[in-house]
Enzyme design. Structure first.
Site, PDB file in Angstrom:
ATOM      1  N   LYS A 158      20.705   5.072  58.475  1.00 54.17           N
ATOM      2  CA  LYS A 158      20.667   6.114  58.867  1.00 54.17           C
ATOM      3  C   LYS A 158      20.192   6.721  60.431  1.00 54.17           C
ATOM      4  CE  LYS A 158      22.053   7.150  54.886  1.00 54.17           C
ATOM      5  NZ  LYS A 158      23.526   6.771  54.719  1.00 54.17           N
ATOM      6  N   GLU A 175      12.647  15.033  61.989  1.00 55.04           N
ATOM      7  CA  GLU A 175      13.664  15.995  62.695  1.00 55.04           C
ATOM      8  C   GLU A 175      13.111  17.522  62.390  1.00 55.04           C
ATOM      9  OE1 GLU A 175      17.188  15.775  60.258  1.00 55.04           O
ATOM     10  OE2 GLU A 175      17.761  13.840  61.111  1.00 55.04           O
ATOM     11  N   HIS A 211      20.386  17.230  44.872  1.00 55.83           N
ATOM     12  CA  HIS A 211      21.427  16.300  45.662  1.00 55.83           C
ATOM     13  C   HIS A 211      22.847  15.880  45.080  1.00 55.83           C
ATOM     14  CE1 HIS A 211      18.560  16.467  48.468  1.00 55.83           C
ATOM     15  NE2 HIS A 211      17.454  16.124  47.722  1.00 55.83           N
ATOM     16  N   ARG A 244      33.992   6.023  52.336  1.00 56.90           N
ATOM     17  CA  ARG A 244      34.897   6.000  51.274  1.00 56.90           C
ATOM     18  C   ARG A 244      35.675   7.372  51.156  1.00 56.90           C
ATOM     19  NH1 ARG A 244      29.627   7.708  49.571  1.00 56.90           N
ATOM     20  NH2 ARG A 244      29.874   9.827  48.706  1.00 56.90           N
TER      21      ARG A 244
HETATM   22  C1  MV4 Z   1      17.721  18.143  56.152  1.00 58.33           C
HETATM   23  C2  MV4 Z   1      17.604  19.202  55.470  1.00 58.33           C
HETATM   24  C3  MV4 Z   1      17.064  20.292  56.503  1.00 58.33           C
HETATM   25  N1  MV4 Z   1      16.711  19.824  57.602  1.00 58.33           N
HETATM   26  N2  MV4 Z   1      17.494  17.593  57.394  1.00 58.33           N
HETATM   27  C4  MV4 Z   1      19.187  16.259  51.987  1.00 58.33           C
HETATM   28  C5  MV4 Z   1      19.997  14.757  51.590  1.00 58.33           C
HETATM   29  C6  MV4 Z   1      20.273  14.130  53.056  1.00 58.33           C
HETATM   30  N3  MV4 Z   1      21.551  13.745  53.207  1.00 58.33           N
HETATM   31  C7  MV4 Z   1      19.898  15.278  54.073  1.00 58.33           C
HETATM   32  N4  MV4 Z   1      19.295  16.140  53.346  1.00 58.33           N
HETATM   33  C8  MV4 Z   1      18.651  17.316  54.040  1.00 58.33           C
HETATM   34  N5  MV4 Z   1      18.263  17.217  55.463  1.00 58.33           N
HETATM   35  C9  MV4 Z   1      16.951  18.613  58.304  1.00 58.33           C
HETATM   36  N6  MV4 Z   1      16.822  18.352  59.201  1.00 58.33           N
HETATM   37  C10 MV4 Z   1      17.948  19.552  54.125  1.00 58.33           C
HETATM   38  C11 MV4 Z   1      18.469  18.615  53.509  1.00 58.33           C
HETATM   39  C12 MV4 Z   1      18.781  18.961  52.092  1.00 58.33           C
HETATM   40  C13 MV4 Z   1      20.177  18.863  51.710  1.00 58.33           C
HETATM   41  C14 MV4 Z   1      21.128  18.817  52.648  1.00 58.33           C
HETATM   42  C15 MV4 Z   1      22.635  18.700  52.266  1.00 58.33           C
HETATM   43  C16 MV4 Z   1      22.879  19.232  50.880  1.00 58.33           C
HETATM   44  C17 MV4 Z   1      21.995  19.502  50.027  1.00 58.33           C
HETATM   45  C18 MV4 Z   1      20.731  19.460  50.375  1.00 58.33           C
HETATM   46  C19 MV4 Z   1      19.541  19.811  49.582  1.00 58.33           C
HETATM   47  C20 MV4 Z   1      18.143  19.699  50.113  1.00 58.33           C
HETATM   48  C21 MV4 Z   1      17.659  19.377  51.194  1.00 58.33           C
END
Ligand code: MV4
Length: 677
Positions: free
Chosen positions: A116, A200, A235, A292
């Site tokens: 990442k 972040e 998630h 994918r």
């Molecule tokens: C974040 C965020 C808020 N701010 N980054 C969760 C899994 C990972 N792929 C990235 N995620 C998040 N990153 C910042 N800077 C909130 C999430 C997040 C989230 C993102 C996408 C879909 C569902 C989520 C559920 C909780 C938190």
């Protein structure tokens, strides 16, 4: 183009890939585990080869075995589906070494997107927008603290090697930073063996918006617009739709071009998804790239009129992309719901068992003179059929239900309707939950963000409602009709002639014959009073005044009744003493307490040694090794406020007792091992 491919997956995606291959005249080779010998994906492929035991590690993750099968069967390419080996760069390399085409991106692109933090550094160089933050190598605690102060709170710490939400910490202010960093690093090392973190700016109400990209080996790279996958829980995506509600045309182009830049930066080829998180004001930031075909690709297919698996096969065979950017446009709106074998009322615990009954909404397509006049209104992608098991070894997804409409409102209405028509007996499912979700205000208003489910918890998990009179009347009508059929069928003459239940004609003549039917569901007991009359019945619950009840028509398990002045129809499936009533989009499980059933007799007749419904073992009357006579009570369960006796189906020996008093037992679980004498 290939003439034969191997599909290194199972379930709906293996079936999905096989469908396109078949349409293109490409032969398919399935691989399967011992648990999947009778699985649908094995049946729909031209050949199938067993590769190992149920555990994925010993079967679907065995790249060496799968490559050997591809070589032995003469397949030229391997489609990995999603999950399993689909994002495994070593497997892609091994395919190439074996002279097989991996239907996916180059291993180098998978590796570039695998880390990442490294991916974010690459994206920064490619001018793909990133959440303000620090994604570098420096891991000194004081340095990171300084970065967090610079970014401004709240700050999100994420394990570099993480993903899917694991190893994340929200830091509200500078004073909390030190402890949060230490805790995040501890989780990162124990979960991923790597304590590197990135910091972040924390977005408070983000939306998950992802862009479908496609690249070929000739240097073309395009985007097929976006999907909004904000409705998630822990998630796990629950609903996905395309296009994203409220997306202005200019931002769609900006996000599409950013996604193409991301794909180009890693030399991408094939189908990929660039994930962004977006603020409510629309500002968007790169999160990660999934290298994918994704679970939710059908919503993109529906709005673009494409077959993305066909595109994957063409690109892997060296052909150019079937369309250029300017040839793509969005048509209407599509929504996908993931139908799962899980219990929303019990924390979404997976539900293991057999799909004893599976009634699906009609797949609707619009044809005018054999030509599709519009995309199909309802599409179901599934890897299971009635009678198949959902096993504990794999993801408990039953199907993807995908609907299309001219606009979001129509798609939403069709989704609610299709969910109302879905009928499953044998397992707990999330269907009623999905229906509440798509019918709820928040989703209807497209008030989307990743917290939608949690924020609407109270309306999504309402208190149980008593079964409506119409459902009770359907169950009663089905019971009374089946008794009347049994009594008039020739075989019934063999039953006890003294048994008044056999004499339905007699009851009809006897205008005053009244009877109580005791039903119960998980929450409540219902006493129903039925009076037999010449042409119909009088029906009442203890709460309501009597109404006339008549059976207007019935076809198999589908019943049309009239209760008072109201006509109702529904499906009633009888499973022992349980009546599954599907009506008005709801599924009611009503247990009938049959006063004529002698202990154990009804259940023993079917040879059932399994739990008739989820419940608790209240008594174990037999012991291991015991010889028993037919009909002897062995185990007593309590469920739906009633006791159920499990009796010996024949004379025989109890080989083993699988549960003890007090144990919770899942629906359909074997309670004991029994050997007939
Ligand atoms: C974040 C965020 C808020 N701010 N980054 C969760 C899994 C990972 N792929 C990235 N995620 C998040 N990153 C910042 N800077 C909130 C999430 C997040 C989230 C993102 C996408 C879909 C569902 C989520 C559920 C909780 C938190």
């Amino acid at each position: 183009m290939f003439t034969k491919i191997l599909i290194a997956n199972r379930g709906e995606i293996a079936c999905r890939v096989a469908a396109t291959a078949r349409r293109l005249g490409i032969k398919t080779v399935a691989v399967y585990s011992e648990a999947d010998a009778n699985a649908r994906h094995v049946a729909v492929c031209d050949e199938a080869v067993l590769i190992g035991p149920a555990a994925a590690k010993e079967s679907y993750l065995r790249g060496d075995k799968i490559i050997a099968v591809a070589k032995a069967t003469g397949a030229q390419a391997i489609h990995p589906g999603y999950g399993f080996l689909s994002e495994n760069a070593e497997f892609a390399d091994a395919c190439a070494e074996a002279g097989l085409v991996f239907i996916g991106p180059p291993a180098s692109a998978m590796r570039a997107m695998g880390s990442k933090s490294a991916a974010k550094q690459l994206m920064e160089k490619a001018n793909v927008p990133l959440v303000p933050g620090y994604h570098g190598e420096q891991q000194d605690a004081d340095f990171l603290h300084g970065q967090a102060d610079r970014i401004g709170y709240p700050v999100l710490l994420k394990a570099s090697a993480g993903g899917g939400g694991k190893g994340m910490r929200v830091v509200e202010n500078s004073a909390q930073f030190k402890d949060a960093l230490a805790s995040c690093k501890r989780e990162a090392i124990s979960s991923f063996g790597d304590d590197k973190v990135l910091a972040e700016k924390y977005l408070q109400r983000p939306r998950h918006i992802e862009i479908q990209v496609f690249a070929d080996t000739l240097g073309n790279c395009i985007y097929l617009f976006e999907r909004d996958c904000s409705v998630q829980r822990r998630h796990q995506k629950v609903l996905e739709e395309a296009p994203a509600p409220g997306m202005p045309a200019e931002r769609r182009v900006a996000m599409g071009e950013a996604a193409v830049a991301a794909a180009r930066a890693v030399g991408y080829v094939g189908a990929g998804t660039v994930e962004f998180i977006a603020n409510q004001d629309g500002t968007f930031y790169f999160m990660e790239m999934n290298t994918r075909l994704q679970v939710e690709h059908p919503v993109t297919e529906m709005i673009t009129g494409t077959d993305l698996v066909e595109w994957q096969l063409r690109v892997a065979a060296g052909e150019p992309l079937p369309k250029q950017q300017h040839e793509l446009a969005i048509n209407g709106h599509a929504i996908e719901a993931r139908v799962y074998a899980e219990n929303p009322e019990k924390g979404f615990l997976p539900s293991i068992g057999t799909l004893r009954h599976l009634g699906t909404p009609d797949a609707v397509s619009f044809e005018l003179g054999g030509v599709a006049a519009a995309p199909a209104a309802v599409r179901i992608d599934s890897g299971v059929r009635e009678g198949d098991a959902i096993s504990p070894f794999y993801d408990p997804m039953i199907a993807k239900l995908i609907v299309w409409g001219v606009d979001r409102k129509q798609a939403l209405a069709r989704m609610a309707q299709a969910l109302a028509q879905y009928q499953i007996v044998g397992l707990a499912t999330n269907i009623a939950f999905l229906k509440r979700l798509v019918e709820g205000q928040a989703f209807a208003n497209a008030d989307l963000d990743t917290g939608l489910i949690e924020r609407n918890h109270d309306s999504l998990f309402p208190a149980a409602q008593p079964a409506p009179a119409s459902a009770l009347a359907l169950a009663a009508a089905a019971l009374l009709a089946s008794e009347s059929r049994a009594a008039t069928a020739p075989a019934a003459s063999a039953t006890n002639a003294a048994d008044p239940w056999s004499h339905t004609t007699g009851w009809r003549l006897n205008q005053s014959y009244a009877r109580k039917l005791a039903f119960a569901d998980e929450h409540k007991a219902y006493d129903i009073f039925v009076t037999y009359r010449a042409e119909d019945w009088l029906f009442s619950t203890s709460a309501d005044a009597p109404q006339t009840l008549s059976l207007a028509a019935h076809d198999g398990n589908d019943y049309s009744i009239k209760l008072g002045d109201t006509a109702t129809h529904g499906t009633v499936l009888r499973d022992g003493d349980i009546f599954h009533v599907f009506a008005n989009g709801a599924h009611h499980q009503l247990a009938w307490n049959d006063p004529m059933a002698h202990a154990g007799e009804t259940e023993s007749e079917g040879g059932r040694l399994t739990a008739p419904m989820p419940g608790k073992v209240v008594a174990v009357l037999a012991s291991k090794g015991q010889e028993v006579k037919k009909g002897e009570a062995l185990v007593i369960m309590e469920a739906m406020k009633m006791e159920h006796t499990i009796a010996a189906p024949h004379d025989g020996v109890v080989d083993d007792i699988l549960y003890a008093v007090g144990d919770q037992v899942a629906d359909g679980a074997p309670l004991l091992a029994f050997k007939a004498a």
